[in-house]
Write an enzyme that holds these catalytic residues in place. Structure first.
Site, mmCIF file in Angstrom:
data_model
loop_
_atom_site.group_PDB
_atom_site.id
_atom_site.type_symbol
_atom_site.label_atom_id
_atom_site.label_comp_id
_atom_site.label_asym_id
_atom_site.label_seq_id
_atom_site.Cartn_x
_atom_site.Cartn_y
_atom_site.Cartn_z
ATOM 1 N N ASP A 1 -9.214 47.646 0.929
ATOM 2 C CA ASP A 1 -8.624 46.573 1.742
ATOM 3 C C ASP A 1 -9.316 46.450 3.103
ATOM 4 O OD1 ASP A 1 -6.773 44.562 2.333
ATOM 5 O OD2 ASP A 1 -5.079 45.717 1.572
ATOM 6 N N ASP B 1 -2.028 37.527 -1.302
ATOM 7 C CA ASP B 1 -0.760 38.256 -1.293
ATOM 8 C C ASP B 1 0.373 37.363 -1.772
ATOM 9 O OD1 ASP B 1 -1.751 40.653 -0.484
ATOM 10 O OD2 ASP B 1 -1.326 40.377 1.640
HETATM 11 C C1 GLA Z 1 -2.760 43.790 2.351
HETATM 12 C C2 GLA Z 1 -2.946 43.544 0.878
HETATM 13 C C3 GLA Z 1 -1.661 43.835 0.139
HETATM 14 C C4 GLA Z 1 -1.243 45.251 0.388
HETATM 15 C C5 GLA Z 1 -1.119 45.496 1.879
HETATM 16 C C6 GLA Z 1 -0.853 46.942 2.185
HETATM 17 O O1 GLA Z 1 -1.906 42.859 2.920
HETATM 18 O O2 GLA Z 1 -3.367 42.231 0.649
HETATM 19 O O3 GLA Z 1 -1.839 43.594 -1.236
HETATM 20 O O4 GLA Z 1 -2.196 46.121 -0.176
HETATM 21 O O5 GLA Z 1 -2.290 45.116 2.576
HETATM 22 O O6 GLA Z 1 -0.694 47.190 3.523
#
Ligand code: GLA
Length: 564
Positions: A446, A511
């Site tokens: 990420d 997300d």
């Molecule tokens: C980001 C990702 C999510 C999740 C969060 C965790 O927003 O897109 O899918 O992994 O971080 O903090």
């Protein structure tokens, strides 16, 4: 008068034609739908000079430069402490290697050499284009802009389709008519971004999803970018894409070379679908799979919306049991597992298991998951550090910063200077230790903020170097752990591009898992990238992101065509 030398590259559905000229860069004569094998593109020849123009004609070349007669957008902007601000090719050599043409352009006055490569993959019908620039002078050369390529488009190209967006609303399509003003998009977020995808489609009048002529291009690059469509006084348009450079970011020492990111470009006579087919085929050839070949995509379960930061071993084991029972094949433990990570205010950088949540480390959970026949995947955010972390307390100087300016946090976090070898060695060692200690088949990688104040200790900007350093870290990790697959995520779809997808295996599109929101995102994503790399899940209802409820059949139907 001797016949001019014409170079032709023939693809399945497209042709490229150049004219070699004495003492200058080759001229663009054609890029578009395939010409018959015997078709002749007329040489540029001598045209009558329009009124109020130079007495010596300066037509569009493959490397238009500033200051010596070309008034449109240029492939290069550079200077040497204010001098050599204008460049012009004085010598050209070229070579052909199958379907690859390389031009070597020299400016003996400004002392630069540019190498342009045009490689046409017959299978996908996608061109891979790039430019490298060498400072052959004896003083530093500052580069403001170097296009990966300059592509000609027909003057009657009607509109350009590009993408804007933000977190939870990625890949929003926008169509703008092409007029006579300059069309320009820039991404200065430091990573690919949700807002300014580095690619676009140019639509000819009457083209549709399934028919008509469409041109497509995308930069294989996960950093700042710029693209322009210019309409010079030439009876054509010209399209350029490249990395956007911060002031002073690139100063080439004598003998030094700057390589642009690769640009993928293609032309279709079967509308937008033809572009998508070509790009899918090309991205597939660029992907590097463990074992050399993609295996059927395992069905993934991700813990994020189920648990957020509240990791509880017995509840996670229960979830793993339920997952295995319905045929889940890969269980991914998301954010919340590492030391002190109870919310998003702290602990990024401290990549060892939280002792409260996992008293005996990750081993018991991983053993449980793998004993059920599932693979185990782990969330990491390697380029980041929270000021409230052991890592930052020990090395406050490891975050990107500009001396004298405040540290600007986003989601309470800072970005590590990955161009510092000590930092990337430390992060490599942390990830390497996890992968050595456990049976981890998958990393969700990420990057939950944009870059700004990306300065190095010497005060110079390092946006581009940061991207190269991250690529190098991923490559190093994959060389050491060749069986591990990686998912690219950046607050959902903030790092989706052909550069990251040549070293990772899946992207998390958004997300926002509400299928109604996802449909247009998937449609746009699929214009450039293949479905098997498109991270798509069946989310909860009501959706955590939009609050709206959708039937399980609909949620599944939207997720299934991607990597469900
Ligand atoms: C980001 C990702 C999510 C999740 C969060 C965790 O927003 O897109 O899918 O992994 O971080 O903090």
């Amino acid at each position: 008068m001797p016949r001019p030398e014409i170079i032709t590259l023939q693809g399945r559905n497209q042709s490229l034609v150049w004219e070699v000229v004495d003492g200058g860069a080759p001229l663009w004569r054609y890029w578009g739908p395939r010409l018959g094998d015997r078709a002749e593109v007329p040489a540029h020849g001598k045209r009558t000079s329009p009124s109020f123009s130079l007495d010596e004609d300066v037509p569009l070349s493959i490397f238009p430069t500033f200051g010596v007669g070309w008034y449109g957008q240029t492939a290069l902007l550079a200077h040497r402490a204010g001098t050599d601000f204008a460049q012009s090719v004085t010598r050209c050599a070229w070579e052909r290697d199958g379907q690859t043409i390389r031009f070597i352009l020299t400016d003996d006055v400004a002392h630069i050499e540019a190498r342009l490569s045009f490689a046409l993959d017959p299978a996908s019908d996608v061109l891979t284009l790039s430019t490298s620039l060498t400072n052959t002078g004896d003083a530093p050369l500052e580069v403001h802009w170097l296009a990966a390529a300059t592509l000609p488009l027909p003057a009657d190209a009607a509109s350009v389709l590009s993408y804007s967006g933000r977190h939870s609303a990625e890949f929003q399509e926008q169509v703008e008519p092409l007029g006579s003003s300059l069309w320009r998009r820039e991404n200065r977020y430091g990573i690919t971004s949700h807002a300014d995808f580095p690619g676009a489609l140019v639509l000819m009048p009457g083209s549709t999803d399934h028919g008509g002529t469409v041109y497509g291009a995308q930069l294989a690059w996960s950093g700042n970018s710029a693209q322009t469509i210019d309409t010079p006084d030439e009876g054509l348009r010209l399209w350029q894409l490249g990395a956007w450079l911060a002031p002073g970011e690139i100063i080439l020492a004598p003998g030094e070379t700057l390589e642009t990111p690769q640009l993928l470009a293609t032309c279709s006579t079967t509308g937008r679908d033809g572009i998508a087919r070509n790009f899918h085929a090309s991205i597939r050839t660029r992907a590097t799979w463990p074992g050399g070949k993609m295996r059927p995509r395992p069905v993934i379960l991700n813990t994020w919306e189920g648990f957020y930061f509240n990791h509880d071993l017995s509840a996670l084991k229960e979830l793993a049991d339920a997952a295995a029972a319905v045929g889940i094949e890969r269980f991914v433990l998301d954010d919340g597992w590492f030391s002190g990570r109870d919310d998003d205010t702290k602990a990024l950088g401290d990549w060892w298991p939280d002792h409260q949540k996992f008293r005996d480390g990750l081993g018991p959970l991983i053993d449980h998951v793998t004993s059920k026949g599932m693979e185990f995947g782990l969330w990491v955010e390697p380029e980041m550090v929270n000021p409230d972390s052991d890592l930052f307390r020990a090395h406050p100087d490891w975050a990107l910063r500009i001396a004298g300016r405040p540290l600007l946090t986003a989601r309470n976090q800072l970005v590590l200077d990955m161009t510092n070898r000590e930092v990337s060695d430390h992060i490599f060692a942390s990830l390497d230790a996890l992968l050595r200690a456990h049976q981890i088949a998958y990393l969700k990688w990420d990057h939950n903020r944009y870059l700004t104040t990306a300065g190095r200790p010497d005060g110079r900007a390092c946006y581009q170097a940061q991207v190269h350093a991250v690529y190098a870290l991923i490559d190093r990790l994959r060389a050491e752990h060749s069986q591990v697959e990686i998912e690219s995520c950046a607050g959902g779809g903030g790092r989706i591009d052909a550069g990251i997808l040549s070293r990772t295996h899946r992207v998390w599109v958004s997300d926002n898992i509400d299928p109604l929101s996802r449909l247009p995102m998937h449609d746009s994503y699929l214009q450039f990238f293949p479905p098997e790399m498109m991270g798509a899940h069946v989310g909860a209802t009501p959706s955590h992101c939009t609050g709206s409820s959708q039937h399980i059949d609909f949620r599944a139907a939207v997720a299934l065509p991607g990597h469900f």
